[in-house]
Design a protein around this motif. Structure first.
Motif, PDB file in Angstrom:
ATOM      1  N   ASN A   1       0.798  -1.234   0.000  1.00 46.72           N
ATOM      2  CA  ASN A   1       0.000   0.000   0.000  1.00 46.72           C
ATOM      3  C   ASN A   1       0.828   1.281   0.000  1.00 46.72           C
ATOM      4  O   ASN A   1       0.287   2.359   0.227  1.00 46.72           O
ATOM      5  N   PHE A   2       2.133   1.166  -0.234  1.00 45.50           N
ATOM      6  CA  PHE A   2       2.983   2.357  -0.179  1.00 45.50           C
ATOM      7  C   PHE A   2       2.960   3.062  -1.533  1.00 45.50           C
ATOM      8  O   PHE A   2       3.619   2.631  -2.486  1.00 45.50           O
ATOM      9  N   ARG A   3       2.267   4.165  -1.583  1.00 47.60           N
ATOM     10  CA  ARG A   3       2.011   4.861  -2.839  1.00 47.60           C
ATOM     11  C   ARG A   3       3.285   5.398  -3.494  1.00 47.60           C
ATOM     12  O   ARG A   3       3.410   5.430  -4.702  1.00 47.60           O
ATOM     13  N   TYR A   4       4.262   5.836  -2.681  1.00 46.21           N
ATOM     14  CA  TYR A   4       5.447   6.487  -3.223  1.00 46.21           C
ATOM     15  C   TYR A   4       6.645   5.548  -3.329  1.00 46.21           C
ATOM     16  O   TYR A   4       7.752   5.986  -3.637  1.00 46.21           O
TER      17      TYR A   4
ATOM     18  N   MET B   1       3.399  -0.664  -8.259  1.00 44.66           N
ATOM     19  CA  MET B   1       4.240  -0.676  -9.447  1.00 44.66           C
ATOM     20  C   MET B   1       4.373   0.688 -10.130  1.00 44.66           C
ATOM     21  O   MET B   1       5.299   0.899 -10.900  1.00 44.66           O
ATOM     22  N   LYS B   2       3.503   1.610  -9.842  1.00 42.00           N
ATOM     23  CA  LYS B   2       3.505   2.873 -10.581  1.00 42.00           C
ATOM     24  C   LYS B   2       4.826   3.600 -10.479  1.00 42.00           C
ATOM     25  O   LYS B   2       5.384   4.067 -11.485  1.00 42.00           O
ATOM     26  N   ASN B   3       5.353   3.734  -9.265  1.00 46.10           N
ATOM     27  CA  ASN B   3       6.587   4.491  -9.063  1.00 46.10           C
ATOM     28  C   ASN B   3       7.799   3.608  -8.797  1.00 46.10           C
ATOM     29  O   ASN B   3       8.914   4.118  -8.658  1.00 46.10           O
TER      30      ASN B   3
ATOM     31  N   TRP C   1       6.751   2.667 -16.610  1.00 47.53           N
ATOM     32  CA  TRP C   1       7.979   3.134 -17.241  1.00 47.53           C
ATOM     33  C   TRP C   1       9.153   3.203 -16.277  1.00 47.53           C
ATOM     34  O   TRP C   1      10.303   3.175 -16.700  1.00 47.53           O
ATOM     35  N   ASN C   2       8.895   3.312 -14.976  1.00 48.35           N
ATOM     36  CA  ASN C   2       9.974   3.575 -14.021  1.00 48.35           C
ATOM     37  C   ASN C   2      10.820   2.347 -13.689  1.00 48.35           C
ATOM     38  O   ASN C   2      12.005   2.477 -13.374  1.00 48.35           O
TER      39      ASN C   2
END
Length: 872
Positions: A598-601, A623-625, A653-654
């Motif tokens: 759940n860690f957004r960053y 996976m976003k960041n 992409w990151n």
């Protein structure tokens, strides 16, 4: 302090604004103003660097640093509110937007106060001398530095032991008549290693005195001027009549003076490449064997002055350390027998640094030579070496601002520890120390910073990877003490350990807890990074201490857990909403909650521990960041459960590093979501794969245009999969391939890999199989530098002349059938530097062959090591 804190905070603010762009629409102007103010403050800090001797300017800089911490607290509190209100309805968000604006308005007021002070400074430039910040100044700071340099040179004048081999080698280079061109030879190493002492021994040696009729010694140091340097060299040969001569005039006069003479010029303690650029024209090259010897802490300086590799000065070994300490303490007298073993322990604790030993020897020489007195020094040596720390601080002060925080950060790690470089780089990035533009990978910038610190002798290389890259590093104890003292003053970090149970600075942004059974303190609420090394003994982390972490230090961005018993990670850990880097290694963990995703960053996730049962699903939510993802191959984590919205959305992409990915029917889809991967680890297990799926996997890998390294592991043979022939579809960008398998290696795979145009490192570890002849033909492996073969059934290794033309290292481990290596085609080649044969059984024919080769070719550059282990 502010020089380090403000750029970091500015980066964090920019990242927050990027992540939360939608929720900041109503207060965007305030955020932009804050960013603009911080950029201006950053410029002021850079401009005022040369005027810190002024107490008023220094006080202002300290106030800026404190205010930056306060601003960060306010911003993070605001960000926490924003995150919590993410779940509110639209009306609630609009209502609370006014609260956000009010908070940011308060932050803007704080920065306005600082900017007013900065403006006052700029309005009084003459008073504070800011306009002269970039010019050399004769002030208290320079006087103090000169005093330190004089004390260092006095220490260096001692007759330090352990330089016999170094002296002989360098004198041979200086007096070598086969090279008559003017040559520059450099001695490189960290402060305190004895570079000046070695140069002085060489300068006074009778062989050098007799060989060079014309000699000069000049000390350069950090505060150098071309006129002074040239004048000092010229004074060694003649009396200077015109004291007002220009630098250009002195260059001409010195060149005329040296014409027709074989000379030796020693330039001691050079810090800048500009020194050589400025004076080189004054030293004529008349092909008579003239030499210039320089000493420097900066490898860049050494390489700049000469294409020849610098002479790297090494630390003293334990015997040399004790010999030097004994000599300094007793001055020719005998050491009492009851002090010998104790003295050796004290000498060892100096880490082989001659400066430390000489300084400590002076302290011991002035004290009573008794066991009781000397016992006080055990485990407490560094506290007696304040002067040594001051001398090494010269190197720290010379670092550019972007390297200072990176260097100080190493003090967070326990004493004498080998620091994993890949973890260190991830930590630097998570902390905001590394800045890069879009055209340069942030990893490339971080590795460049690491190399610069190594070149400046601030970091020691502990171990290297097969490709020559740094695997682990360490710092000397005195430099670590410098890191700790500077960081404590600047509130960068604090350490709580069994040897340092002191009160913690409540404003420290980072806390390292080391080797304590039960921390009996409250965590600093301002902490942004927490490190735990081998704490709690065999007792699991208590619920109350976990509560401190997610209650008191809820703004942390880095959580590093190493060598501790965790057992259960509480679900409340999800309160750490700003976490960017989570590293858990060598820990005992029984249960991992699903909220760990759940860690957004989150940007870095490294999980390397045994866990009972499977890790929870849901990793796709982070996976976003995510930029770096490492999951131990034994972890039963399946990335195949891709949510439909992720399949339909933009790629991630990151992500650049991914290990280990379990190969199954969904792997091709998974890899397709990470187009910018640089490193990939694949694990083939017992999963059933539908027909054609493996081809899809290889096709998805082939489309990874940035892929540089791939590791393949095969741990099951229940459903054999022929991977080898399909490797011909790997991308041509690969520079490193590692293959590990419990199966017998298919040598057709080797031929496929031989066609990789940019492959530099190849590691193969598989089952032995039948004795096999391995032949490498011309044109294969055109760029390969390192070949490592393990557990293979190789009987002979033959190689055509133009095969592997760039091979530098050959490592053969546990290949018991090997009898022969190509001699003329392999061992005699000029590029080969090292052949290492390791195993519990080494064939007599191979041992004899390698021994005879060294006898027949004593001048070969290749070093051959044979290490045979006991039979398992």
């Amino acid at each position: 302090m502010a020089d380090i804190l403000v750029p970091i905070f500015l980066d964090n603010l920019i990242k927050f604004g990027t992540y939360e762009a939608n929720l900041l629409r109503g207060v965007r102007d305030q955020v932009d103003t804050l960013e603009s103010d911080l950029r201006f403050i950053k410029l002021f800090l850079k401009k005022s660097a040369g005027t810190r001797n002024d107490p008023l300017v220094e006080e202002l800089v300290n106030q800026i640093g404190d205010a930056a911490l306060e601003i960060e607290d306010v911003i993070d509190a605001y960000a926490a509110r924003v995150t919590k209100e993410r779940r509110r309805n639209l009306l609630g968000k609009l209502f609370h937007c006014f609260g956000h604006a009010r908070v940011l308005h308060g932050v803007a007021n704080k920065t306005t106060t600082i900017m007013n002070k900065v403006e006052n400074i700029y309005n009084n430039k003459e008073k504070y001398g800011i306009g002269e910040a970039d010019q050399p100044r004769v002030d208290d700071e320079e006087a103090e530095q000169s005093s330190i340099e004089r004390r260092r040179r006095n220490v260096d004048e001692a007759d330090v032991v352990g330089f016999e081999k170094d002296t002989t080698t360098l004198i041979d280079q200086l007096t070598n008549q086969s090279n008559l061109q003017r040559d520059v030879i450099s001695i490189h190493g960290m402060g305190g290693l004895g570079k000046s002492t070695l140069a002085r021994k060489i300068y006074k040696d009778t062989r050098v005195v007799n060989h060079f009729p014309c000699r000069a010694w000049v000390v350069v140091s950090q505060k150098w001027q071309a006129k002074t340097l040239l004048r000092n060299v010229l004074k060694s040969f003649k009396q200077i009549s015109d004291e007002n001569a220009t630098a250009e005039g002195l260059k001409t006069e010195l060149k005329d003076q040296l014409k027709g003479k074989r000379y030796l010029i020693v330039m001691d303690d050079i810090w800048s490449t500009q020194v050589w650029d400025e004076v080189r024209v004054a030293f004529p090259d008349e092909s008579n064997g003239s030499r210039i010897l320089i000493t420097t802490r900066e490898r860049e300086v050494a390489w700049h002055a000469s294409p020849a590799p610098p002479y790297e000065l090494q630390f003293l070994d334990e015997n040399e350390s004790w010999e030097l300490l004994r000599k300094e303490v007793f001055r020719g007298r005998e050491c009492p027998p009851d002090l010998i073993q104790l003295g050796k322990k004290i000498a060892k604790s100096c880490g082989g640094l001659p400066l430390s030993i000489v300084l400590l020897g002076g302290t011991l020489a002035a004290k009573n030579k008794s066991y009781q007195v000397w016992s006080r020094f055990i485990g407490n040596v560094n506290s007696y070496l304040a002067e040594g720390v001051s001398i090494l601080k010269l190197s720290y002060n010379h670092l550019p601002p972007e390297l200072k925080a990176c260097f100080l950060y190493l003090g967070l790690f326990p004493e004498d520890s080998e620091i994993n470089v890949r973890h260190l780089i991830e930590l630097w990035i998570a902390e905001g120390f590394i800045q890069s533009d879009r055209s340069t990978s942030i990893y490339d910038v971080a590795e460049d910073y690491l190399e610069k610190l190594i070149d400046r002798s601030m970091i020691q290389v502990a171990t290297k990877r097969p490709d020559g890259g740094v695997k682990t590093c360490r710092i000397h104890d005195l430099l670590r003490d410098l890191c700790i003292s500077e960081s404590k003053r600047d509130k960068l970090f604090d350490i709580y350990s069994i040897d340092n149970k002191v009160s913690l600075n409540r404003k420290s942004r980072r806390l390292s807890i080391q080797s304590v059974e039960s921390p009996d303190f409250d965590l600093p609420p301002c902490a942004r990074s927490l490190f735990f090394f081998d704490v709690f003994s065999d007792v699991p982390m208590s619920k109350s201490f976990w509560k401190q972490i997610y209650k008191s230090t809820k703004f942390i961005r880095v959580l590093y857990l190493s060598g501790i018993v965790i057992r259960i990670i509480p679900s409340q850990i999800e309160a750490l909403i700003f976490l960017r880097c989570l590293i858990i290694k060598d820990c005992e963990v029984d249960n991992v909650p699903s909220c760990i995703w759940n860690f957004r960053y989150l940007e870095t996730l490294h999980l390397d521990f045994y866990v009972i049962g499977s890790l929870p699903k849901g990793i796709w939510s982070v996976m976003k960041n995510l930029r770096y993802l490492y999951l131990a191959y034994w972890m039963d984590l399946d990335l195949s459960n891709i949510p439909r919205r992720s399949l339909m959305g933009e790629p991630f992409w990151n992500l650049q590093v991914l290990s280990w990915l379990r190969v199954n029917n969904s792997t091709a889809l998974v890899i397709a979501k990470f187009p910018n991967l640089r490193k990939l680890g694949l694990c083939f297990g017992e999963e059933f794969m539908e027909e054609g799926e493996l081809e899809k996997v290889m096709a998805s890998i082939r489309r990874l245009e940035s892929l540089q390294s791939i590791k393949i592991q095969k741990y099951y043979t229940l459903e054999p999969m022929v991977v080898g022939p399909r490797l011909n579809s790997l991308p041509s960008t690969l520079t490193k391939i590692s293959w590990t398998s419990v199966e017998i290696f298919d040598w057709d795979t080797f031929k496929v890999l031989a066609r990789q145009p940019h492959l530099r490192v190849l590691k193969i570890d598989a089952a032995e199989g039948r004795p096999h002849e391995l032949r490498v033909v011309a044109g294969e492996f055109p760029q390969l530098q390192v070949l490592k073969l393990r557990n293979l059934g190789i009987k002979t290794l033959k190689m055509e002349k133009d095969a592997m033309p760039n091979l530098e290292g050959l490592f053969i481990d546990s290949c018991p059938f090997l009898e022969y290596l190509a001699e003329d085609e392999l061992l005699c080649r000029s590029t080969l530097q090292l052949v290492e044969v390791i195993g519990w059984k080494v064939q007599d024919t191979l041992r004899t062959m390698l021994t005879d080769f060294k006898i027949k070719h004593p001048d070969t550059p290749c070093k051959i090591n044979i290490m045979e282990h006991e039979v398992p």
